[in-house]
Design a protein around this motif. Sequence first.
Motif, PDB file in Angstrom:
ATOM      1  N   SER A 488     -22.090  48.590  55.527  1.00  0.00           N
ATOM      2  CA  SER A 488     -21.298  47.540  54.850  1.00  0.00           C
ATOM      3  C   SER A 488     -19.753  48.126  55.093  1.00  0.00           C
ATOM      4  CB  SER A 488     -21.483  46.951  53.663  1.00  0.00           C
ATOM      5  OG  SER A 488     -21.291  48.187  52.828  1.00  0.00           O
ATOM      6  N   ARG A 489     -19.629  49.390  55.325  1.00  0.00           N
ATOM      7  CA  ARG A 489     -18.455  50.043  55.101  1.00  0.00           C
ATOM      8  C   ARG A 489     -18.130  50.731  56.657  1.00  0.00           C
ATOM      9  NH1 ARG A 489     -20.399  50.377  50.172  1.00  0.00           N
ATOM     10  NH2 ARG A 489     -21.781  52.042  50.679  1.00  0.00           N
ATOM     11  N   GLU A 490     -19.227  50.698  57.377  1.00  0.00           N
ATOM     12  CA  GLU A 490     -18.797  51.391  58.677  1.00  0.00           C
ATOM     13  C   GLU A 490     -19.044  50.388  59.892  1.00  0.00           C
ATOM     14  OE1 GLU A 490     -20.386  55.280  61.185  1.00  0.00           O
ATOM     15  OE2 GLU A 490     -21.289  54.907  59.275  1.00  0.00           O
ATOM     16  N   VAL A 491     -18.422  50.391  60.586  1.00  0.00           N
ATOM     17  CA  VAL A 491     -18.379  49.405  62.042  1.00  0.00           C
ATOM     18  C   VAL A 491     -18.036  50.287  63.300  1.00  0.00           C
ATOM     19  CG1 VAL A 491     -17.935  47.327  63.126  1.00  0.00           C
ATOM     20  CG2 VAL A 491     -17.967  47.351  60.656  1.00  0.00           C
ATOM     21  N   GLN A 492     -18.897  50.196  64.147  1.00  0.00           N
ATOM     22  CA  GLN A 492     -18.407  50.731  65.297  1.00  0.00           C
ATOM     23  C   GLN A 492     -18.217  49.643  66.594  1.00  0.00           C
ATOM     24  OE1 GLN A 492     -21.501  53.480  66.398  1.00  0.00           O
ATOM     25  NE2 GLN A 492     -21.153  54.979  64.781  1.00  0.00           N
ATOM     26  N   CYS A 493     -17.183  49.954  67.320  1.00  0.00           N
ATOM     27  CA  CYS A 493     -16.860  48.865  68.348  1.00  0.00           C
ATOM     28  C   CYS A 493     -16.520  49.541  69.488  1.00  0.00           C
ATOM     29  CB  CYS A 493     -15.568  48.213  68.108  1.00  0.00           C
ATOM     30  SG  CYS A 493     -16.115  47.322  66.337  1.00  0.00           S
ATOM     31  N   HIS A 494     -16.831  49.020  70.663  1.00  0.00           N
ATOM     32  CA  HIS A 494     -16.834  49.495  71.928  1.00  0.00           C
ATOM     33  C   HIS A 494     -16.400  48.293  73.152  1.00  0.00           C
ATOM     34  CE1 HIS A 494     -18.388  53.394  71.159  1.00  0.00           C
ATOM     35  NE2 HIS A 494     -19.447  52.703  70.546  1.00  0.00           N
ATOM     36  N   LEU A 495     -15.161  48.693  73.691  1.00  0.00           N
ATOM     37  CA  LEU A 495     -14.842  47.267  74.764  1.00  0.00           C
ATOM     38  C   LEU A 495     -14.956  47.980  76.055  1.00  0.00           C
ATOM     39  CD1 LEU A 495     -12.825  45.012  75.414  1.00  0.00           C
ATOM     40  CD2 LEU A 495     -10.915  46.509  75.507  1.00  0.00           C
TER      41      LEU A 495
END
Length: 541
Positions: A488-495
């Motif tokens: 809930s406190r860590e989000v990973q994103c890749h474009l």
Amino acid sequence: MFVNECIESRRGFTFFSPSVFLVASVSRWLYILTCFSGAATAVSTNDLMEQLRLKYQHKPWTETMKLVHFCMDKPLQQPVSNAPDGPLRSCLEKIQRTLNAKSLFSVMNRLESLSKQNGLNAYISPSGTTCYMSSNMFYIEIHLEKDGKVVDVKLAHLGEAPVVCDDLVQHLRMKNYDAFGKILEDLSSLYQTPGNREMKAKGYLALRALEKDIYSMSLLDRMQDVNRITEVLHGKVGHLVPRTGGTPMVIEFYISPYQVLEAELNPGSQVCGTKAVVTVEGTDTLHRLSLSPLLVDSQTGEDSIPAFLPLTDELSMDLSAFFVMKFHQPIPMSSSNIEEIQRLTGIQITGLKAAPLYELIVQSTLEEKCSEGLSTHQSCFFVSLPDCPKHCYFINKGSGKADLAGALVAKIPFSHPKCVPGIIEILRHQVAHNSLISSCVSERHINEDDSELLYFEVVPHKSTSFSVFFLHPMKENLACVAIDVVTSREVQCHLHLHPQDPTLNASDDFIARAVKRCMSVPVVMRAIFRNAAKVKADSQA
């Protein structure tokens, strides 16, 4: 008491008094009486009642009720009770719900009625200013003044001294009898465990011990003057509201950034996040439950895990019950998270119906956001944002993938307080993911104008990761943002872009920070397109 007032016996015939006749218009009732008596001309009241008695003294009550409903052009809403006083009691309850109880007499009548509805015994003191509601497990004292004003309300469980309950006092002073009745229902539900009076009392003791342990855990690692939002998002057991009187303990464990922003912009407002009620329920199988608090001196053991006493025979016993976290609205949960909770608690969550997770999220969001009558099987939604073309989101529900299944979870059973922090973390993780998907869902599923549109497709990968596909703002190739909600406190994103396409000036770190700041896919996509517009403007300069 109220029944005695509303029923009058005249020459052996029981009929409704004028207070009951308020249910229908006078003209309707006169017409009904005329139908009953067959009289075509005006007659005196005594003669009319005598004719009624002679003609219908052997008719059953059910036939009378059917005829009354027929004459009032009102169909029967439910089968007529076989009990002789069933229809009368139902009628009196409807009248009492409608009337505004102001006098001492009418307030007492209302309290007596609520007692009977919840299976409790009611007794009025000789002075007429105190009402006692009781079961064999608890009792409530309600003290009133001569004018009907509530002085105080005291509650006592078996073996406990009576204590004043402010929530019950406020409900009665505001004449919120529905809320008061709900608390009576919650109180009775505390003792629905199988067994005799002693075993039911043990179930209550187990719940009280659990509540003390949860409260002690809420104090672990707690910084001084911590605010509610921080507790909700980071507290070991969320933000805790202890049980008061008949209101059960509530744990608030997640709140979205948009709700936080709303609270900041409106000082004094109380924005509610996702909550769970903690209580005890009966079951067919035995579970070892503690009867005394188990947390050791409010200290944590290794790895910040709370240290608990062992479940010895002196501190616990086998009961046909378990603890539950119940939600106001069922939460769509992935099969993997459900299995993780079951491994943690050692208890199966029953009554689950498997379905595609994203379909459940869309369905729950629509039921919460939209008015009745809107289909919950939509997949295409239009989202409007300020200073931005309208977004069109197509949600691919991944119906054909077994690892994307889920279920609506209404409650989570457990038997030990040590399970609570772990359950809370899994729930936060799931609700954080759900909030991202639900941000793409709106009540608008038809484009109402011809304005410019930006198209996006949301495609699930795993239980809490998905991708958002869209056309590159400056080229005709597809671009993609992959979002993985780790916790809930860590989000990973890749474009992901085509190698030959120009950059969008949006790094993975920038996108991840934007997601955590708002937990809204449309807002993040707007930020990406704004950065792309700046790149395009600079290249043309």
